[in-house]
Motif scaffolding. Structure first.
Motif, PDB file in Angstrom:
ATOM      1  N   ALA A   1       7.315  -6.839 -13.563  1.00 42.84           N
ATOM      2  CA  ALA A   1       6.146  -5.629 -13.671  1.00 42.84           C
ATOM      3  C   ALA A   1       5.218  -6.054 -14.268  1.00 42.84           C
ATOM      4  O   ALA A   1       3.938  -5.566 -13.755  1.00 42.84           O
ATOM      5  CB  ALA A   1       7.281  -4.525 -14.834  1.00 42.84           C
ATOM      6  N   SER A   2       4.986  -6.813 -15.166  1.00 43.50           N
ATOM      7  CA  SER A   2       3.772  -7.435 -15.743  1.00 43.50           C
ATOM      8  C   SER A   2       2.828  -8.213 -14.617  1.00 43.50           C
ATOM      9  O   SER A   2       1.868  -8.172 -14.769  1.00 43.50           O
ATOM     10  CB  SER A   2       4.073  -8.280 -16.984  1.00 43.50           C
ATOM     11  OG  SER A   2       4.593  -9.386 -16.761  1.00 43.50           O
ATOM     12  N   LYS A   3       3.568  -9.019 -13.948  1.00 42.76           N
ATOM     13  CA  LYS A   3       2.920  -9.826 -13.172  1.00 42.76           C
ATOM     14  C   LYS A   3       2.402  -8.810 -12.007  1.00 42.76           C
ATOM     15  O   LYS A   3       1.240  -9.054 -11.557  1.00 42.76           O
ATOM     16  CB  LYS A   3       3.882 -10.493 -12.162  1.00 42.76           C
ATOM     17  CG  LYS A   3       4.647 -11.731 -12.918  1.00 42.76           C
ATOM     18  CD  LYS A   3       3.472 -12.898 -13.336  1.00 42.76           C
ATOM     19  CE  LYS A   3       4.141 -14.052 -14.169  1.00 42.76           C
ATOM     20  NZ  LYS A   3       3.257 -15.076 -14.160  1.00 42.76           N
ATOM     21  N   ASP A   4       3.062  -7.667 -11.562  1.00 42.63           N
ATOM     22  CA  ASP A   4       2.605  -6.705 -10.654  1.00 42.63           C
ATOM     23  C   ASP A   4       1.125  -6.103 -11.003  1.00 42.63           C
ATOM     24  O   ASP A   4       0.565  -5.847 -10.383  1.00 42.63           O
ATOM     25  CB  ASP A   4       3.565  -5.690 -10.333  1.00 42.63           C
ATOM     26  CG  ASP A   4       4.865  -6.299  -9.446  1.00 42.63           C
ATOM     27  OD1 ASP A   4       5.844  -5.833  -9.353  1.00 42.63           O
ATOM     28  OD2 ASP A   4       4.582  -7.417  -8.823  1.00 42.63           O
ATOM     29  N   GLN A   5       1.400  -5.781 -12.471  1.00 41.46           N
ATOM     30  CA  GLN A   5       0.283  -5.221 -13.133  1.00 41.46           C
ATOM     31  C   GLN A   5      -0.954  -6.005 -13.208  1.00 41.46           C
ATOM     32  O   GLN A   5      -1.892  -5.549 -12.681  1.00 41.46           O
ATOM     33  CB  GLN A   5       0.610  -4.803 -14.557  1.00 41.46           C
ATOM     34  CG  GLN A   5      -0.602  -4.028 -15.398  1.00 41.46           C
ATOM     35  CD  GLN A   5      -0.667  -2.728 -14.869  1.00 41.46           C
ATOM     36  OE1 GLN A   5       0.044  -2.056 -14.607  1.00 41.46           O
ATOM     37  NE2 GLN A   5      -2.061  -2.480 -14.589  1.00 41.46           N
ATOM     38  N   LYS A   6      -0.671  -7.462 -13.405  1.00 42.97           N
ATOM     39  CA  LYS A   6      -1.939  -8.143 -13.307  1.00 42.97           C
ATOM     40  C   LYS A   6      -2.385  -8.114 -11.842  1.00 42.97           C
ATOM     41  O   LYS A   6      -3.727  -8.194 -11.443  1.00 42.97           O
ATOM     42  CB  LYS A   6      -1.634  -9.501 -13.698  1.00 42.97           C
ATOM     43  CG  LYS A   6      -1.022  -9.607 -15.222  1.00 42.97           C
ATOM     44  CD  LYS A   6      -0.785 -11.360 -15.562  1.00 42.97           C
ATOM     45  CE  LYS A   6      -0.590 -11.476 -17.025  1.00 42.97           C
ATOM     46  NZ  LYS A   6      -0.396 -12.714 -17.327  1.00 42.97           N
ATOM     47  N   LEU A   7      -1.521  -8.228 -10.635  1.00 41.04           N
ATOM     48  CA  LEU A   7      -1.847  -8.128  -9.317  1.00 41.04           C
ATOM     49  C   LEU A   7      -2.890  -7.151  -9.003  1.00 41.04           C
ATOM     50  O   LEU A   7      -3.781  -7.158  -8.308  1.00 41.04           O
ATOM     51  CB  LEU A   7      -0.639  -8.571  -8.426  1.00 41.04           C
ATOM     52  CG  LEU A   7      -1.122  -8.428  -6.916  1.00 41.04           C
ATOM     53  CD1 LEU A   7      -1.899  -9.638  -6.670  1.00 41.04           C
ATOM     54  CD2 LEU A   7       0.253  -8.841  -6.117  1.00 41.04           C
ATOM     55  N   SER A   8      -2.428  -5.886  -9.598  1.00 35.82           N
ATOM     56  CA  SER A   8      -2.759  -4.698  -9.181  1.00 35.82           C
ATOM     57  C   SER A   8      -4.457  -4.615  -9.868  1.00 35.82           C
ATOM     58  O   SER A   8      -5.445  -4.170  -8.964  1.00 35.82           O
ATOM     59  CB  SER A   8      -2.088  -3.473  -9.734  1.00 35.82           C
ATOM     60  OG  SER A   8      -2.890  -2.145  -9.571  1.00 35.82           O
TER      61      SER A   8
ATOM     62  N   GLU B   1     -10.091  -5.105  -9.004  1.00 38.60           N
ATOM     63  CA  GLU B   1     -11.329  -5.730  -9.291  1.00 38.60           C
ATOM     64  C   GLU B   1     -12.258  -6.272  -7.881  1.00 38.60           C
ATOM     65  O   GLU B   1     -13.400  -6.244  -7.935  1.00 38.60           O
ATOM     66  CB  GLU B   1     -11.158  -6.685 -10.200  1.00 38.60           C
ATOM     67  CG  GLU B   1     -12.206  -7.789 -10.472  1.00 38.60           C
ATOM     68  CD  GLU B   1     -13.329  -7.277 -11.522  1.00 38.60           C
ATOM     69  OE1 GLU B   1     -14.384  -7.896 -11.766  1.00 38.60           O
ATOM     70  OE2 GLU B   1     -13.007  -6.011 -11.917  1.00 38.60           O
ATOM     71  N   ILE B   2     -11.284  -6.908  -7.239  1.00 37.82           N
ATOM     72  CA  ILE B   2     -11.823  -7.303  -5.780  1.00 37.82           C
ATOM     73  C   ILE B   2     -12.449  -6.153  -5.041  1.00 37.82           C
ATOM     74  O   ILE B   2     -13.595  -6.316  -4.549  1.00 37.82           O
ATOM     75  CB  ILE B   2     -10.714  -7.881  -4.934  1.00 37.82           C
ATOM     76  CG1 ILE B   2     -10.319  -9.213  -5.574  1.00 37.82           C
ATOM     77  CG2 ILE B   2     -11.285  -8.157  -3.637  1.00 37.82           C
ATOM     78  CD1 ILE B   2      -9.148  -9.718  -5.027  1.00 37.82           C
ATOM     79  N   GLY B   3     -11.807  -4.955  -5.295  1.00 37.08           N
ATOM     80  CA  GLY B   3     -12.674  -3.914  -4.515  1.00 37.08           C
ATOM     81  C   GLY B   3     -13.704  -3.520  -5.198  1.00 37.08           C
ATOM     82  O   GLY B   3     -14.895  -3.152  -4.409  1.00 37.08           O
ATOM     83  N   ARG B   4     -14.096  -3.150  -6.356  1.00 34.85           N
ATOM     84  CA  ARG B   4     -15.013  -2.988  -7.530  1.00 34.85           C
ATOM     85  C   ARG B   4     -16.042  -4.014  -6.588  1.00 34.85           C
ATOM     86  O   ARG B   4     -17.363  -3.618  -6.543  1.00 34.85           O
ATOM     87  CB  ARG B   4     -14.819  -3.012  -8.594  1.00 34.85           C
ATOM     88  CG  ARG B   4     -15.891  -2.510  -9.288  1.00 34.85           C
ATOM     89  CD  ARG B   4     -15.749  -2.776 -10.955  1.00 34.85           C
ATOM     90  NE  ARG B   4     -15.891  -3.920 -11.127  1.00 34.85           N
ATOM     91  CZ  ARG B   4     -16.704  -4.688 -11.662  1.00 34.85           C
ATOM     92  NH1 ARG B   4     -17.961  -4.433 -11.439  1.00 34.85           N
ATOM     93  NH2 ARG B   4     -16.521  -5.960 -11.998  1.00 34.85           N
ATOM     94  N   LEU B   5     -15.903  -5.075  -6.712  1.00 36.58           N
ATOM     95  CA  LEU B   5     -16.712  -6.152  -6.456  1.00 36.58           C
ATOM     96  C   LEU B   5     -17.232  -6.099  -5.114  1.00 36.58           C
ATOM     97  O   LEU B   5     -18.597  -6.185  -4.772  1.00 36.58           O
ATOM     98  CB  LEU B   5     -16.327  -7.720  -6.668  1.00 36.58           C
ATOM     99  CG  LEU B   5     -15.933  -8.116  -8.291  1.00 36.58           C
ATOM    100  CD1 LEU B   5     -15.319  -9.445  -8.319  1.00 36.58           C
ATOM    101  CD2 LEU B   5     -17.321  -7.979  -9.132  1.00 36.58           C
ATOM    102  N   LYS B   6     -16.654  -5.772  -4.022  1.00 37.69           N
ATOM    103  CA  LYS B   6     -16.813  -5.539  -2.700  1.00 37.69           C
ATOM    104  C   LYS B   6     -17.945  -4.353  -2.645  1.00 37.69           C
ATOM    105  O   LYS B   6     -18.846  -4.424  -1.807  1.00 37.69           O
ATOM    106  CB  LYS B   6     -15.661  -5.394  -1.745  1.00 37.69           C
ATOM    107  CG  LYS B   6     -14.764  -6.717  -1.498  1.00 37.69           C
ATOM    108  CD  LYS B   6     -13.635  -6.310  -0.747  1.00 37.69           C
ATOM    109  CE  LYS B   6     -12.936  -7.764  -0.183  1.00 37.69           C
ATOM    110  NZ  LYS B   6     -11.905  -7.473   0.536  1.00 37.69           N
TER     111      LYS B   6
END
Length: 467
Positions: free
Chosen positions: A306-313, A318-323
């Motif tokens: 779950a913690s890994k999924d949170q990091k991925l989310s 962040e990628i969406g914001r940068l785009k």
């Protein structure tokens, strides 16, 4: 909704125990809290701990490994239809200790309005209890970093993003009279733990800095926010959207706060990172004990996943914001929209000087092109959209009134010239006055004026060349 976020280094002498003690002091000092010291006695126990009382709940995580130690505390409170969640994380490794604070505010009712975002008291509590650490070239402090005349190199590194700072730099330039628009001590206290406040000493410093920083420095009283790693700047000055210093100070805070809430946090300073350490620690303990409790194994792995999924989310957001930001910058730089001019090696010698020169040139040019031509329409549109302020005319009139009937440099005339930005030298047979420290604009005034029109003539000559 994330309303506030920051992260900053603290003194590397501080321990997890010091951090948890500071958080306890903050929680017990909250207005209207029902928690007491006994309720929080087990806060920060190794692994996960939780407690709920009334409309308040507290959860803590604490874990260590061979790379360091991490602790997170999440405090929730439901009040008047609003759910406040404050998460604070401490991360310590060899020679480095950081804290991060994130505040969420959610409405439980569609009609409820979210209050304006503010800097939480917890930031000040942690700084007072733990002390600020070194962030690149600067220490995190509650007072301004005041530059000296020999700090040109340091200032250049700060505004060009070479100082390795994580926090933004708020650079307060000196006005043309050598003062500062904002209360620098109050600004530094308000921004402590959020941004560094750096103050230049005087106007000549700014002129020297221009050469070293390729004219990237703000000047003339303007306040600039410089983002880490050379990520550009945002400028603020009185007269363009801000009627007072307090309005501008609030806008500076809002700009920094918005940027920090949109920035991806340091991975080591997140709840998910601490949760991963706790899960890994639990797994290692079970493994070392030879436990065959499969359910506990599964639960430990599920929490780590779950913690890994949170990091991925978080990364995907962040990628969406940068785009989205990239699209904004691309649209701003589109050759078909707007116009931009570089000032080269010149800077304003008084507010809005260069833009005023350009507008004056356009006003003159509009009568030199055929009516109803493309150029006529473009020039008319530019002038209509940029009315400008006639600072040059105001300077000329002030100079004329000051030197009208000039017979000598008395205290009133001296103060008036200095207020306009002139420095005065009394060497030789005449006074020499230099505008804004630029030797190209040095003029003479007689030490004893006999011609009653001499002062007005001098004012006209100076005004024609300068303004």
């Amino acid at each position: 909704m994330l309303s506030f976020a920051t992260e900053f280094p603290i003194s590397d002498e501080q321990t997890t125990g010091d951090f948890l003690a500071a958080v306890k002091d903050w929680a017990l000092g909250l207005p209207h809290t029902v928690l007491n010291a006994q309720d929080l006695s087990a806060l920060g126990s190794v692994g996960q701990w939780s407690f709920q009382k009334g409309n308040e709940s507290v959860v803590s995580l604490h874990a260590t490994n061979d790379r360091g130690e991490s602790a997170s505390v999440r405090y929730k409170r439901v009040d008047d239809g609003l759910e406040w969640t404050t998460t604070v994380t401490f991360s310590r490794s060899v020679g480095s200790a950081w804290v991060a604070i994130r505040v969420f505010c959610e409405s439980n009712h569609p009609a409820a309005r979210l209050p304006p975002a503010k800097k939480p008291v917890l930031v000040r509590t942690l700084l007072q209890s733990l002390g600020g650490g070194k962030d690149g070239d600067l220490h995190v402090i509650t007072s301004p970093h005041i530059l000296g005349n020999s700090d040109i190199g340091a200032a250049t590194r700060l505004i060009t993003g070479e100082a390795n700072c994580r926090l933004p730099i708020i650079y307060v330039s000196a006005t043309f009279q050598g003062s500062h628009i904002l209360d620098i001590n109050r600004l530094a206290n308000d921004m402590a733990g959020v941004a560094h406040v750096v103050v230049e000493p005087n106007r000549p410093f700014s002129l020297r800095l221009k050469l070293e920083a390729n004219s990237e420095n703000v000047y003339g009283g303007t306040v600039g926010i410089y983002w880490p790693d050379g990520g550009g700047r945002r400028s603020f000055f009185i007269g363009k959207g801000f009627d007072s210093a307090s309005d501008m100070a609030r806008a500076v805070f809002d700009e920094v706060r918005t940027a920090l809430t949109n920035r991806r946090p340091l991975e080591r300073c997140t709840w998910a990172s601490t949760q991963e350490m706790v899960s890994r620690q639990t797994f290692e303990q079970l493994k070392a004990s030879g436990s065959d409790q499969v359910d506990k194994y599964i639960a430990a792995f599920d929490e780590e996943l779950a913690s890994k999924d949170q990091k991925l989310s978080d990364a995907e957001r962040e990628i969406g914001r940068l785009k989205a930001e990239l699209r904004i910058y691309e649209s701003r730089s589109s050759p078909g929209i707007g116009a931009a001019l570089e000032a080269g090696q010149e800077q304003d010698l008084f507010p809005n000087e260069i833009s005023g020169i350009i507008l004056d040139a356009l006003r003159d040019y509009q009568f030199r092109v055929p009516q109803d031509s493309r150029r006529s329409h473009v020039v008319a549109a530019l002038l209509a959209s940029n009315p400008g302020n006639d600072e040059s005319a105001q300077f000329r009139e002030r100079l004329k009134e000051m030197l009208r009937g000039f017979t000598g440099l008395d205290g009133k005339v001296r103060r008036g010239l200095e207020d306009l930005g002139f420095s005065i030298s009394e060497e030789g047979k005449h006074y020499k006055i230099t505008f804004q420290g630029d030797d190209r604009y040095t003029f003479t005034l007689p030490k004893s004026g006999s011609d009653h029109r001499g002062g007005l003539n001098a004012a006209n000559d100076i005004g024609r060349l300068l303004f």
